[in-house]
Scaffold this motif. Structure first.
Motif, short mmCIF file in Angstrom:
data_model
loop_
_atom_site.label_atom_id
_atom_site.label_comp_id
_atom_site.label_asym_id
_atom_site.label_seq_id
_atom_site.Cartn_x
_atom_site.Cartn_y
_atom_site.Cartn_z
N ASP A 44 0.83 -1.21 0.00
CA ASP A 44 0.00 0.00 0.00
C ASP A 44 0.86 1.26 0.00
O ASP A 44 0.53 2.25 -0.66
CB ASP A 44 -0.94 0.01 1.21
CG ASP A 44 -2.05 -1.01 1.10
OD1 ASP A 44 -2.26 -1.57 0.00
OD2 ASP A 44 -2.73 -1.26 2.13
N PHE A 45 1.95 1.22 0.74
CA PHE A 45 2.87 2.36 0.77
C PHE A 45 3.42 2.65 -0.62
O PHE A 45 3.40 3.78 -1.09
CB PHE A 45 4.01 2.08 1.76
CG PHE A 45 5.09 3.11 1.73
CD1 PHE A 45 4.90 4.34 2.34
CD2 PHE A 45 6.29 2.86 1.09
CE1 PHE A 45 5.91 5.30 2.32
CE2 PHE A 45 7.30 3.81 1.05
CZ PHE A 45 7.11 5.03 1.67
N THR A 47 2.20 1.74 -3.52
CA THR A 47 1.11 2.19 -4.40
C THR A 47 0.82 3.67 -4.15
O THR A 47 0.69 4.46 -5.10
CB THR A 47 -0.16 1.35 -4.15
OG1 THR A 47 0.14 -0.01 -4.47
CG2 THR A 47 -1.32 1.83 -5.00
N SER A 48 0.74 4.06 -2.89
CA SER A 48 0.47 5.47 -2.55
C SER A 48 1.58 6.38 -3.03
O SER A 48 1.32 7.46 -3.58
CB SER A 48 0.30 5.62 -1.04
OG SER A 48 -0.82 4.92 -0.60
N ALA A 51 1.47 7.02 -6.71
CA ALA A 51 0.34 7.82 -7.15
C ALA A 51 0.40 9.26 -6.64
O ALA A 51 -0.26 10.14 -7.18
CB ALA A 51 -0.97 7.18 -6.68
N MET A 52 1.21 9.50 -5.62
CA MET A 52 1.23 10.80 -4.95
C MET A 52 2.11 11.80 -5.71
O MET A 52 3.23 11.49 -6.09
CB MET A 52 1.78 10.61 -3.54
CG MET A 52 1.68 11.83 -2.68
SD MET A 52 2.41 11.58 -1.02
CE MET A 52 1.71 10.04 -0.50
#
Length: 119
Positions: A44-45, A47-48, A51-52
């Motif tokens: 999740d990290f 992926t974030s 995208a950030m």
């Protein structure tokens, strides 16, 4: 990745995130932190992070800002660090010579001094 990192030499995989000089203890601590982070959290990290993009908001920062750049950072190369500082009004840049991305290990006292010095 846990299986490979958990081997006695697994910490060597993380060598490229550090600068010129790194201790085995720093490598092992980084490896242990990574391995102890649940796989789903790491996924999740990443992926974030992919995208950030916070660049559009940098011009709106109105607090004292110092961007600390490791001259050997392969994760956030110095060119990107300087671009970030240029986008923040009044930001200053400190370059940590021969350091990589793991500045809390590699540049700990200097980072603490910079934080304490904030007006």
């Amino acid at each position: 990745i846990e299986r490979v990192l958990s081997t006695p030499r697994g910490h060597a995989m993380l060598r490229n995130v550090f600068g010129h000089v790194v201790s085995t203890a720093e490598l092992e601590a980084t490896r242990d932190w990574l391995v102890s982070t649940p796989r789903a959290v790491r996924a999740d990290f990443l992926t974030s992070m992919n995208a950030m993009d916070l660049r559009p908001g940098l011009a709106n920062l109105d607090v004292p800002t110092t961007v600390v750049i490791g001259s050997r950072d392969t994760v956030t190369p110095p060119k990107l660090g300087r671009a970030m500082a240029a986008a923040i009004p009044g930001a200053t840049v400190v370059t940590a010579a021969h350091k990589g991305h793991m500045l809390p290990f590699e540049y700990a006292q200097e980072l603490a001094d910079l934080i304490v010095a904030v007006p």
